[in-house]
Design a protein around this motif. Structure first.
Motif, PDB file in Angstrom:
ATOM      1  N   ASP A  34       0.884  -1.320  -0.017  1.00  0.00           N
ATOM      2  CA  ASP A  34       0.077  -0.057   0.013  1.00  0.00           C
ATOM      3  C   ASP A  34       0.695   1.313   0.183  1.00  0.00           C
ATOM      4  OD1 ASP A  34      -2.055  -1.746   0.055  1.00  0.00           O
ATOM      5  OD2 ASP A  34      -2.616  -1.389   2.191  1.00  0.00           O
ATOM      6  N   LEU A  35       2.105   1.119   0.178  1.00  0.00           N
ATOM      7  CA  LEU A  35       2.923   2.444   0.064  1.00  0.00           C
ATOM      8  C   LEU A  35       2.647   3.007  -1.453  1.00  0.00           C
ATOM      9  CD1 LEU A  35       6.588   0.965   1.012  1.00  0.00           C
ATOM     10  CD2 LEU A  35       5.117   2.650   2.539  1.00  0.00           C
ATOM     11  N   PRO A  36       2.311   4.272  -1.126  1.00  0.00           N
ATOM     12  CA  PRO A  36       2.062   5.030  -2.277  1.00  0.00           C
ATOM     13  C   PRO A  36       3.385   5.524  -3.172  1.00  0.00           C
ATOM     14  CG  PRO A  36       2.160   6.705  -0.490  1.00  0.00           C
ATOM     15  CD  PRO A  36       2.239   5.256  -0.031  1.00  0.00           C
ATOM     16  N   PRO A  37       3.054   5.701  -4.604  1.00  0.00           N
ATOM     17  CA  PRO A  37       4.227   6.014  -5.262  1.00  0.00           C
ATOM     18  C   PRO A  37       4.050   7.591  -5.190  1.00  0.00           C
ATOM     19  CG  PRO A  37       2.263   5.429  -6.901  1.00  0.00           C
ATOM     20  CD  PRO A  37       1.834   5.137  -5.201  1.00  0.00           C
ATOM     21  N   SER A  38       5.509   8.087  -5.418  1.00  0.00           N
ATOM     22  CA  SER A  38       5.668   9.571  -5.581  1.00  0.00           C
ATOM     23  C   SER A  38       5.852   9.897  -6.870  1.00  0.00           C
ATOM     24  CB  SER A  38       6.705   9.694  -4.648  1.00  0.00           C
ATOM     25  OG  SER A  38       7.824   9.071  -4.999  1.00  0.00           O
ATOM     26  N   ARG A  39       5.561  11.279  -7.041  1.00  0.00           N
ATOM     27  CA  ARG A  39       5.590  11.826  -8.334  1.00  0.00           C
ATOM     28  C   ARG A  39       6.794  12.959  -8.530  1.00  0.00           C
ATOM     29  NH1 ARG A  39       2.060  10.830 -12.025  1.00  0.00           N
ATOM     30  NH2 ARG A  39       2.661  12.534 -13.261  1.00  0.00           N
ATOM     31  N   PRO A  40       7.384  12.637  -9.715  1.00  0.00           N
ATOM     32  CA  PRO A  40       8.887  13.898  -9.726  1.00  0.00           C
ATOM     33  C   PRO A  40       8.312  14.958  -9.660  1.00  0.00           C
ATOM     34  CG  PRO A  40       8.294  12.596 -11.839  1.00  0.00           C
ATOM     35  CD  PRO A  40       7.317  11.903 -10.585  1.00  0.00           C
ATOM     36  N   ASP A  41       9.145  15.970  -9.313  1.00  0.00           N
ATOM     37  CA  ASP A  41       8.913  17.572  -9.388  1.00  0.00           C
ATOM     38  C   ASP A  41       8.792  17.883 -11.084  1.00  0.00           C
ATOM     39  OD1 ASP A  41       9.356  20.173  -8.699  1.00  0.00           O
ATOM     40  OD2 ASP A  41      10.977  20.050  -9.982  1.00  0.00           O
ATOM     41  N   PHE A  44      12.184  19.402 -12.694  1.00  0.00           N
ATOM     42  CA  PHE A  44      13.033  18.364 -12.900  1.00  0.00           C
ATOM     43  C   PHE A  44      12.613  17.427 -14.108  1.00  0.00           C
ATOM     44  CE2 PHE A  44      13.794  13.780 -11.652  1.00  0.00           C
ATOM     45  CZ  PHE A  44      15.254  13.725 -11.891  1.00  0.00           C
ATOM     46  N   ARG A  45      11.476  17.020 -14.053  1.00  0.00           N
ATOM     47  CA  ARG A  45      11.158  15.958 -15.213  1.00  0.00           C
ATOM     48  C   ARG A  45      11.116  16.722 -16.684  1.00  0.00           C
ATOM     49  NH1 ARG A  45       6.848  13.925 -18.100  1.00  0.00           N
ATOM     50  NH2 ARG A  45       6.387  11.736 -17.630  1.00  0.00           N
TER      51      ARG A  45
ATOM     52  N   PHE B  43       9.150   7.162 -17.312  1.00  0.00           N
ATOM     53  CA  PHE B  43      10.064   7.977 -16.355  1.00  0.00           C
ATOM     54  C   PHE B  43       9.277   7.658 -14.981  1.00  0.00           C
ATOM     55  CE2 PHE B  43      11.035  11.821 -14.092  1.00  0.00           C
ATOM     56  CZ  PHE B  43      12.479  12.035 -14.563  1.00  0.00           C
ATOM     57  N   TYR B  47      11.065   6.734 -11.516  1.00  0.00           N
ATOM     58  CA  TYR B  47      11.398   7.807 -10.366  1.00  0.00           C
ATOM     59  C   TYR B  47      10.614   7.276  -9.130  1.00  0.00           C
ATOM     60  CZ  TYR B  47      10.689  11.613  -7.543  1.00  0.00           C
ATOM     61  OH  TYR B  47      10.999  12.691  -6.374  1.00  0.00           O
ATOM     62  N   ARG B  52      11.272   5.127  -3.788  1.00  0.00           N
ATOM     63  CA  ARG B  52      10.866   4.134  -2.821  1.00  0.00           C
ATOM     64  C   ARG B  52      12.195   3.367  -2.278  1.00  0.00           C
ATOM     65  NH1 ARG B  52       7.483   5.116   0.361  1.00  0.00           N
ATOM     66  NH2 ARG B  52       5.709   5.707  -1.117  1.00  0.00           N
ATOM     67  N   TRP B 164       5.924  -4.758  -3.357  1.00  0.00           N
ATOM     68  CA  TRP B 164       5.460  -3.476  -4.147  1.00  0.00           C
ATOM     69  C   TRP B 164       5.465  -3.586  -5.532  1.00  0.00           C
ATOM     70  CZ3 TRP B 164       7.763   1.627  -5.843  1.00  0.00           C
ATOM     71  CH2 TRP B 164       6.640   2.712  -5.589  1.00  0.00           C
TER      72      TRP B 164
END
Lengths: 295, 203
Positions: A34-41, A44-45, B43, B47, B52, B164
Motif C-alpha cells: 500500500d505504499l503510495p508511489p511518489s511523483r517527480p517534480d 526536474f522532469r 519515467f 522515479y 521508494r 510493491w
C-alpha cells in the motif's frame, strides 16, 4: 578464484529466519503493497526529458575515482547545487571551458567480444544473454554496462589494440567507460566480484585505466595484471609493468612487476609480495596468446 | 531465463502505454520522438521506484537522471522483441546500488571532515514521503518506509520488488542478477526484519 565474497548481500549463507505468523506476514506485506508511489517534480522532469532527447544528460553520480561530474550550466543545474557554488565558480567555468575546447577529451572505448569460454549465461545490466549468442552480447557491450558471467563461462573483452580483459567465471564487472571530462584518455570501471585479467596493447600508452575494487582503486598505464576479489578485499597481481594501488583512505602504493599486494576494506595494504603461481600462470598464458601482436 | 511477466508497477500507476516494436526500433536509433515516448511511458514509474528504494527525493532525482543517461547510452543495444520494462528496472536497481556505494564513500569522507552536511542522506524529511491527506495512512506509510530503510540494501530491494512490484522470486533474480533461491532467502530475511520492526505498530 574460488571465494568471491558477497558485497551485494544477496548470498547470505546463514540460516533462514523463523517465518512470521501468517496474520502478521499478511499485515506487513499489505503495508508494503500500500505504499503510495511518489511523483517527480515537474521542473526536474521537464529538464531531464529535454536533455534525454538530445543526449545531453550529464552524469550525477560520482565516478569510480570519487569525482562528481562538473556542475551543469546555470540554465539547467539544480538550484540546490548552484546555491553552494562560490562566486569564483564563474572564473573556474571559464578556465574549464578553455581547457575542454583546447584539449582532446577522452574517447569512448569501443568494447568488442574477443572470445567466450564455456557455456552459460552472461547478464548485462541484468539482462541474461546466452554465451552461445555472441552477436546479441556484443550489442550490449556499452561502456558502463554491468556484466555478470555465471560460473561456467568466461569472456574476453577487448578494445582493439589497447586493452584485453579476461573475465573469469563468476565475475561481475562494470565495463570501463571514458571520463569524458578528462583531458587525458581516462577510462574507469569496477570489479564487483570474481577475477579479471588485464593486458594492455600497443595503442594503450597515454591512456589511464582505473578499476575500482573492494578496498581501493587500481590505476594502470600499461601492464599485464590480475585483480582477484577476496573476502573483504582484493588481490592485485602484476606480471609485467606496474600499477598504482590507491586504498580507500587515499594512500597510493605501487605494485611492481612479478609482485602482488592485498588490499582490504578498512584499507590495510600488504607489503609487496611475490605474485602467486596461479595468477602468474594465467597471466603468462594470456600474454602467450599474443593478442596484440600483428596477425 | 524468462522475462518477468507479472506487473512491476507501483500500485497507483498500473497502466502505461506499451511501446510497439517499431517504436523500440526507433528508440534504438535514438529518434527523439521515440525517446520521448519511452520517457513518457516509464519515467514516472522509474522515479517512483528509485524514490521508494532510496527514501529520499534528491537521491531519487540523481538516480533517475543517471538511469536515463544509461538508457540513452544503451539504446543501440535494445532488444526490440522484448518488453523493455525489466531492462529498465534492472538499470534502476543497479544505479541505486551504485548510489548506495558512492553514498557510503561520501559518508566515509564526511565522517572525517563534513559532520552535519545537510545534503547527506541521513536527513530524510517526512514530506518526501508524499502525504496523502489521510493522517493515519501517512503515519503507517512513514513507519513502513522507515522500517524498509533500516534494511540492508539487498533486503530492501527484495521486499520492494516482491511486494510493491509484485515480482516472483524468479523475476527478482533476473532483475538483480542472482539465483531465485538467493532472492527468496533475502526476501524472507527482509520480511522477518520488517515483522519485528512493525509488530504492534501497524494495524
Amino acid at each position: 578464484m574460488s571465494d568471491r565474497g558477497d558485497e551485494s548481500g544477496w548470498h547470505d549463507l546463514g540460516p533462514e529466519p523463523e517465518p512470521l505468523a501468517p496474520e502478521l506476514e499478511e499485515r506487513v506485506r499489505a503495508a508494503v503493497r500500500d505504499l503510495p508511489p511518489s511523483r517527480p517534480d515537474d521542473a526536474f522532469r521537464r529538464r531531464v526529458k529535454a536533455q534525454f532527447l538530445t543526449g545531453d544528460l550529464p552524469r550525477v553520480l560520482e565516478d569510480d575515482a570519487g569525482h562528481a561530474e562538473p556542475a551543469l550550466p546555470a540554465s539547467t543545474a539544480r538550484p540546490r547545487r548552484l546555491a553552494k557554488l562560490p562566486w569564483a565558480a564563474a572564473l573556474l567555468a571559464v578556465f574549464l571551458g578553455i581547457w575542454v575546447v583546447s584539449s582532446e577529451p577522452s574517447q569512448t572505448p569501443t568494447w568488442r567480444l574477443a572470445g567466450v569460454r564455456g557455456g552459460g549465461t552472461i547478464a548485462v545490466d541484468g539482462r541474461p544473454v546466452e554465451a552461445e549468442g555472441p552477436d546479441a552480447l556484443e550489442d550490449l557491450l556499452v561502456p558502463g554496462a554491468r556484466l555478470r558471467v555465471d560460473d561456467q563461462v568466461g569472456v574476453d573483452l577487448a578494445v582493439k589494440g589497447s586493452v584485453l580483459m579476461r573475465l573469469e567465471p563468476g565475475t561481475e564487472l562494470v565495463l570501463p567507460a571514458a571520463d569524458e571530462w578528462s583531458v587525458r584518455e581516462r577510462w574507469s570501471g569496477e570489479l564487483v566480484a570474481g577475477e579479471v585479467l588485464v593486458a594492455t596493447g600497443p595503442e594503450f600508452p597515454g591512456t589511464v585505466l582505473t578499476l575500482t575494487v573492494p578496498g581501493g582503486r587500481v590505476a594502470v598505464t600499461g601492464t599485464a595484471f590480475a585483480l582477484t576479489r577476496i573476502p573483504d578485499g582484493t588481490c592485485v597481481c602484476v606480471l609485467e609493468g606496474r600499477v598504482e594501488l590507491t586504498c580507500d583512505q587515499g594512500t597510493t602504493v605501487p605494485v611492481e612487476s612479478v609482485g602482488r599486494r592485498v588490499v582490504t576494506r578498512g584499507s590495510t595494504v600488504s607489503e609487496p609480495l611475490e605474485i602467486g603461481p596461479p595468477e602468474r600462470g594465467k597471466l603468462e598464458a594470456l600474454l602467450a596468446e599474443g593478442w596484440f601482436e600483428p596477425r | 531465463m524468462t522475462a518477468p511477466e507479472e506487473k512491476l508497477v507501483p500500485p497507483a500507476e498500473a497502466s502505461a502505454p506499451a511501446l510497439s516494436e517499431t517504436d523500440l526500433e526507433r528508440v534504438r536509433a535514438r529518434d527523439p520522438q521515440a525517446l520521448g515516448a519511452l520517457f513518457e511511458a516509464y519515467f514516472d514509474r522509474l522515479y517512483a521506484w528509485a524514490h521508494r528504494l532510496l527514501g529520499e527525493r534528491s537521491a531519487a532525482e540523481d538516480v533517475t537522471q543517471e538511469v536515463f543517461l544509461r538508457v540513452y547510452r544503451g539504446a543501440p543495444g535494445l532488444d526490440v522483441t522484448r518488453d523493455p520494462w525489466p531492462w529498465l528496472v534492472s538499470i534502476t536497481v543497479n544505479t541505486c546500488r551504485d548510489w548506495w556505494r558512492s553514498s557510503s564513500r561520501r559518508l566515509e569522507r564526511a565522517s572525517v571532515s563534513l559532520d552535519g552536511d545537510p545534503e547527506l542522506p541521513r536527513d530524510l524529511p517526512s514530506a518526501d514521503r508524499g502525504p496523502s491527506g489521510d493522517v493515519e495512512a501517512d503515519e503507517r506509510a512513514r513507519l513502513v518506509q522507515e522500517a524498509i530503510e533500516d534494511l540492508p540494501e539487498a533486503q530492501r530491494t527484495a521486499v520492494l520488488l516482491r511486494d510493491w512490484g509484485g515480482l516472483t522470486h524468479e523475476a527478482i533474480a533476473e532483475v538483480v542478477g542472482t539465483t531465485p533461491v538467493a532472492a527468496r532467502k533475502c526476501y524472507s530475511r527482509a520480511l522477518a526484519a520488517l515483522g519485528k520492526a512493525l509488530e504492534g505498530r501497524i494495524a
